[in-house]
Design an enzyme around this catalytic site. Structure first.
Site, PDB file in Angstrom:
ATOM      1  N   ARG A  53     -10.728  -2.844 -59.179  1.00  0.00           N
ATOM      2  CA  ARG A  53     -10.721  -2.436 -58.282  1.00  0.00           C
ATOM      3  C   ARG A  53      -9.804  -2.901 -57.229  1.00  0.00           C
ATOM      4  NH1 ARG A  53     -14.128  -4.855 -55.006  1.00  0.00           N
ATOM      5  NH2 ARG A  53     -15.873  -5.118 -56.437  1.00  0.00           N
ATOM      6  N   TYR A 105      -5.915  18.934 -40.298  1.00  0.00           N
ATOM      7  CA  TYR A 105      -6.935  19.224 -41.668  1.00  0.00           C
ATOM      8  C   TYR A 105      -8.075  19.106 -41.258  1.00  0.00           C
ATOM      9  CZ  TYR A 105      -8.768  18.896 -46.343  1.00  0.00           C
ATOM     10  OH  TYR A 105      -9.437  19.125 -47.559  1.00  0.00           O
ATOM     11  N   ASP A 176       0.523  12.343 -41.445  1.00  0.00           N
ATOM     12  CA  ASP A 176       0.032  12.835 -42.729  1.00  0.00           C
ATOM     13  C   ASP A 176       1.201  13.789 -43.149  1.00  0.00           C
ATOM     14  OD1 ASP A 176      -0.928  14.607 -44.599  1.00  0.00           O
ATOM     15  OD2 ASP A 176      -2.982  14.631 -43.604  1.00  0.00           O
ATOM     16  N   LYS A 201      -2.282  17.267 -53.465  1.00  0.00           N
ATOM     17  CA  LYS A 201      -1.363  18.333 -53.079  1.00  0.00           C
ATOM     18  C   LYS A 201       0.081  18.587 -53.684  1.00  0.00           C
ATOM     19  CE  LYS A 201      -5.085  18.967 -50.785  1.00  0.00           C
ATOM     20  NZ  LYS A 201      -5.227  18.869 -49.316  1.00  0.00           N
TER      21      LYS A 201
HETATM   22  C1  LIG Z   1      -6.260  18.198 -48.394  1.00  0.00           C
HETATM   23  C2  LIG Z   1      -5.701  17.309 -47.285  1.00  0.00           C
HETATM   24  C3  LIG Z   1      -6.122  16.229 -47.190  1.00  0.00           C
HETATM   25  C4  LIG Z   1      -7.496  15.709 -47.465  1.00  0.00           C
HETATM   26  O1  LIG Z   1      -7.216  15.138 -49.001  1.00  0.00           O
HETATM   27  P1  LIG Z   1      -8.187  15.084 -50.149  1.00  0.00           P
HETATM   28  O2  LIG Z   1      -7.351  14.756 -51.114  1.00  0.00           O
HETATM   29  O3  LIG Z   1      -8.674  16.619 -50.258  1.00  0.00           O
HETATM   30  O4  LIG Z   1      -9.110  14.044 -49.591  1.00  0.00           O
HETATM   31  C5  LIG Z   1      -5.784  15.553 -45.842  1.00  0.00           C
HETATM   32  N1  LIG Z   1      -4.675  16.057 -45.017  1.00  0.00           N
HETATM   33  C6  LIG Z   1      -3.917  17.233 -45.462  1.00  0.00           C
HETATM   34  C7  LIG Z   1      -3.033  17.800 -44.652  1.00  0.00           C
HETATM   35  C8  LIG Z   1      -4.472  18.078 -46.642  1.00  0.00           C
HETATM   36  O5  LIG Z   1      -3.945  19.230 -46.794  1.00  0.00           O
END
Ligand SMILES: *Cc1c(COP(=O)(O)O)cnc(C)c1O
Length: 386
Positions: A53, A105, A176, A201
């Site tokens: 961890r 998001y 982000d 993504k």
């Molecule tokens: C999908 C997404 C998240 C969250 O990520 P997860 O891996 O699904 O928890 C945060 N910010 C953006 C812009 C996203 O597309």
């Protein structure tokens, strides 16, 4: 081998943190599944490894790659983008104010509004993507400005450098960068303090692993993020780290294809009589096209559009798609279509969504890396079925 950090992005994605295994010469980083590591006497850790961890060799290698592709010194990998977001919020105290935009998001909105508000943090969701309007809303209680750019699903572009220079003293700027990707922009180079990713993504890129990252050039911030990572334990498995690192290796060949396919789709949709409006920052009709051209080295494969005919037309369009899958998520090699109103942004109250333009006729596409002509044919056929 020289300093890999001085090489180009495609090289860093393949080599940073990925030196051949010293024992065997294996050119791919091993998946180390051990949950614990033998100590040479109490506290005698080999290379710092103690318990999985806290740190794991496969994860550490991925973190070095993540830091390198964002031109940063530190990165921490998390089990998901949402876990990475939660780790960043752990830096703040009750009473601290976070300025953000309403078109973040949907899961980030939910985490801020329905989880961390209960712990006394204050989140203000602004309807603007104009940097000066965001700065005008700041107060002495503002401890963080959290943005996405381009935003989801309307692909608004926010001026990162302007926010970095104009923010109040002591307020961290967090970007982000899931949509932008390090291939097209590096927010830390524009003055941001922290970059967050959902590596699920574009970084992973194959829709087969969940992951997140918190990346920074600030050692103090990194230490606190690492503390949270170890204390709360939302770490990715070694196997997921391997998949994500494998995905990152081809980021620089995938992104231009995503961009090209999205551009062709946006241009086709702009000419289509059933399409009321197209949102794609790579075409001149987009209100933030100039800013995108200045701030970014290109645009990702995301295109949104409004379809004439409302919900019934939307349903017929989705039903007729063959190559595009109706699904959450984005950024994989396969093309996806989504309905933000009830899917990705379902957690946001209707009147808030309508205020910023997430309407019931809005469709979001994630252009994959298939043959562009096949994607165009699929969309044209689905539009004809409307
Ligand atoms: C999908 C997404 C998240 C969250 O990520 P997860 O891996 O699904 O928890 C945060 N910010 C953006 C812009 C996203 O597309």
């Amino acid at each position: 081998m020289g300093d890999v950090h001085e090489r180009g992005l495609a090289t860093r994605a393949i080599h940073a943190g990925q030196e051949p295994d010293p024992r065997t010469g294996a050119v791919v980083v091993p998946i180390v599944t051990a949950s614990t590591f033998r100590q040479d006497g109490v506290g005698g850790f080999r290379d710092g490894f103690e318990y999985a961890r806290t740190d794991n060799p496969t994860r550490r290698s991925l973190e070095q790659t993540l830091a390198a592709i964002e031109n940063a010194s530190h990165a921490r990998a998390f089990a998901s983008g949402s876990a990475a977001t939660a780790a960043v919020i752990s830096l703040f105290e009750p009473g601290d104010e976070v300025l953000t935009t309403i078109d973040v998001y949907g899961g980030t909105y939910r985490l801020f509004e329905q989880v961390f508000t209960r712990y006394g943090l204050r989140f203000r969701f602004l309807a603007s993507s104009d940097a000066d309007e965001i700065l005008a809303a700041a107060s002495e209680r503002t401890k963080m400005i959290w943005i996405e750019t381009p935003t989801n699903p309307l692909l608004n572009v926010i001026d990162i450098a302007r926010l970095a220079e104009g923010r109040p003293d002591g307020a961290a700027l967090v970007v982000d960068n899931t949509f932008g990707t390090p291939f097209f922009q590096n927010p830390l180079d524009l003055g941001a303090d922290i970059v967050v990713h959902s590596s699920t993504k574009y970084l992973g890129g194959h829709s087969d692993a969940l992951g997140g990252a918190v990346i920074t050039g600030d050692m103090g911030i990194d230490e606190r993020i690492a503390f949270h990572q170890n204390a709360a334990g939302a770490v990715p498995s070694p196997f997921d780290c391997y998949l994500l690192q494998r995905g990152i290796k081809t980021l620089a060949v995938r992104m231009p294809r995503h961009e090209e396919n999205a551009r062709r789709i946006a241009e086709m949709l702009e000419e289509h009589p059933l399409v009321e409006r197209v949102f794609f920052p790579g075409i001149t009709s987009h209100p933030h096209h100039d800013l995108a051209a200045r701030q970014m080295r290109g645009v990702p494969g995301m295109v949104s559009f409004r379809l004439r005919g409302g919900r019934p037309a939307v349903d017929r369009f989705f039903a007729a798609l063959e190559l595009f899958s109706l699904a959450e998520s984005l950024g994989g090699v396969e093309s996806l279509a989504c309905y933000p109103f009830t899917m990705t942004h379902g957690a946001i109250p209707d009147e808030q969504k309508l205020k910023i333009g997430i309407t019931d006729d809005l469709i979001r596409l994630s252009a994959g890396i298939e043959d562009g002509s096949d994607l165009l044919a699929d969309l044209e056929r689905a539009l004809a079925a409307v």
